[in-house]
Design a protein around this motif. Sequence first.
Motif, PDB file in Angstrom:
ATOM      1  N   PRO A  17      23.758  39.871  39.253  1.00 10.29           N
ATOM      2  CA  PRO A  17      23.970  40.285  40.650  1.00 10.29           C
ATOM      3  C   PRO A  17      25.041  41.353  40.825  1.00 10.29           C
ATOM      4  N   TRP A  18      25.870  41.569  39.804  1.00  8.45           N
ATOM      5  CA  TRP A  18      26.975  42.527  39.923  1.00  8.45           C
ATOM      6  C   TRP A  18      26.635  43.896  39.345  1.00  8.45           C
ATOM      7  N   VAL A  20      36.365  30.567  39.540  1.00 11.58           N
ATOM      8  CA  VAL A  20      37.389  30.301  40.543  1.00 11.58           C
ATOM      9  C   VAL A  20      36.706  29.590  41.702  1.00 11.58           C
ATOM     10  N   ASP A  21      37.211  28.423  42.043  1.00 11.41           N
ATOM     11  CA  ASP A  21      36.634  27.617  43.121  1.00 11.41           C
ATOM     12  C   ASP A  21      35.142  27.390  42.915  1.00 11.41           C
ATOM     13  N   GLY A  22      34.774  27.156  41.646  1.00  7.91           N
ATOM     14  CA  GLY A  22      33.405  26.798  41.333  1.00  7.91           C
ATOM     15  C   GLY A  22      32.429  27.939  41.189  1.00  7.91           C
ATOM     16  N   GLU A  23      32.852  29.180  41.395  1.00 11.21           N
ATOM     17  CA  GLU A  23      31.936  30.312  41.258  1.00 11.21           C
ATOM     18  C   GLU A  23      32.448  31.284  40.202  1.00 11.21           C
ATOM     19  N   TRP A  24      31.516  32.021  39.600  1.00 10.06           N
ATOM     20  CA  TRP A  24      31.908  33.003  38.602  1.00 10.06           C
ATOM     21  C   TRP A  24      32.754  34.089  39.250  1.00 10.06           C
ATOM     22  N   VAL A  41      34.550  42.054  36.910  1.00  8.88           N
ATOM     23  CA  VAL A  41      35.137  41.079  37.828  1.00  8.88           C
ATOM     24  C   VAL A  41      34.472  41.276  39.185  1.00  8.88           C
ATOM     25  N   SER A  42      34.137  40.184  39.843  1.00  3.09           N
ATOM     26  CA  SER A  42      33.478  40.280  41.153  1.00  3.09           C
ATOM     27  C   SER A  42      34.418  40.917  42.173  1.00  3.09           C
ATOM     28  N   ASN A  43      33.825  41.528  43.185  1.00  2.00           N
ATOM     29  CA  ASN A  43      34.620  42.208  44.208  1.00  2.00           C
ATOM     30  C   ASN A  43      35.653  41.282  44.848  1.00  2.00           C
ATOM     31  N   ARG A  44      35.280  40.034  45.050  1.00  2.00           N
ATOM     32  CA  ARG A  44      36.161  39.099  45.747  1.00  2.00           C
ATOM     33  C   ARG A  44      37.412  38.760  44.957  1.00  2.00           C
ATOM     34  N   LYS A  85      43.588  40.332  40.714  1.00  2.00           N
ATOM     35  CA  LYS A  85      44.252  39.048  40.499  1.00  2.00           C
ATOM     36  C   LYS A  85      44.528  38.773  39.020  1.00  2.00           C
ATOM     37  N   GLY A  86      44.354  39.789  38.180  1.00  2.00           N
ATOM     38  CA  GLY A  86      44.669  39.631  36.766  1.00  2.00           C
ATOM     39  C   GLY A  86      43.592  38.971  35.937  1.00  2.00           C
ATOM     40  N   ILE A  87      42.396  38.789  36.491  1.00  2.00           N
ATOM     41  CA  ILE A  87      41.342  38.078  35.761  1.00  2.00           C
ATOM     42  C   ILE A  87      40.866  38.874  34.557  1.00  2.00           C
ATOM     43  N   ALA A  88      40.701  40.178  34.695  1.00  2.00           N
ATOM     44  CA  ALA A  88      40.246  40.997  33.567  1.00  2.00           C
ATOM     45  C   ALA A  88      41.233  40.917  32.405  1.00  2.00           C
ATOM     46  N   THR A  89      42.518  40.989  32.718  1.00  2.00           N
ATOM     47  CA  THR A  89      43.534  40.912  31.671  1.00  2.00           C
ATOM     48  C   THR A  89      43.526  39.538  31.012  1.00  2.00           C
ATOM     49  N   ARG A  90      43.344  38.497  31.826  1.00  2.00           N
ATOM     50  CA  ARG A  90      43.308  37.151  31.267  1.00  2.00           C
ATOM     51  C   ARG A  90      42.123  36.975  30.314  1.00  2.00           C
ATOM     52  N   LEU A  91      40.985  37.535  30.650  1.00  2.00           N
ATOM     53  CA  LEU A  91      39.818  37.470  29.773  1.00  2.00           C
ATOM     54  C   LEU A  91      40.115  38.129  28.429  1.00  2.00           C
TER      55      LEU A  91
END
Length: 285
Positions: free
Chosen positions: A177-178, A205-209, A226-229, A233-239
């Motif tokens: 979808p992205w 996050v909160d049950g969704e990808w 990373v999804s637009n929402r 928030k640092g998710i890409a770096t954490r991955l």
Amino acid sequence: MIRYERGTDLEMSTIYQAFQRGFADYIIQFNLTETEFADRFFGPEGNAREHSFVALDGDDAVGVVLGGNKVYESVQTMRCGALAVSPEYRGKGVSAGLMDLHREEALQAGCKQLFLEVIAGNDRAIAFYLKRGYRRVYDVSFYTLPDASRLEAPTGASAGAGVARIEFESFAEMVGPWKYFHINWQNDLEYQERSPSNAYYGVRVDGEWAGGLSISANGKINLLIVSNRHRGKGIATRLLAAAREELGFVKFTASTPNNALLEGLLERRGFVRDKISLHEMYLRL
């Protein structure tokens, strides 16, 4: 006199010989054995012997065009995976002969476009393709982070976002979808599926990808999304940090076509843009 043969009518050693001779003086050196050549160019690269042609002078293989046929960005596409002619046979119409066969093969296969990549600065090749009607559409940039330990996992709210190792099927379902931006041939989902050494990660996050990462065994980032929402928030770096810790990467590499958002992230995280880049060129049929 030059004759042309389809790849299925030749031994792999003959195709490999043409490839080696044609790329002997190329900007990037391909130090591949015959087995490595076959595994790569007729594996993840998506070329097929039935769509490839070799130019021969007697028993000498002096040129080759590799072709791969698939639906790419919703369009049936024939990609030129390689065009190589031995230096002493250049300027004698061999490239034109190979590309004529390549175009005819695409038409016979029902393709609606031709596609290829060429290194920026290879002016002779670019002029050749432009003359044949190709146009430059995307530019692919390459990045390297030579010291992966410089990448610091974020703290704060994003630190609680759990990174999980996932299977390709889950990754593809997440990314589907992205996919509203252009993904170059070597990073698209079909290419990744044909690359068995890749590892895949996802964050919920909160049950969704919220984000996902596909990365090869040598640290090449195939797709980081990373999804637009959940951006910023640092998710890409954490991955990336999770993959580094689990798989022991000492460096990361990445490629991206005209994606300012990803380029900005990479540069903020210390990645350095390489000097070599590619042009992606298309020809509608």
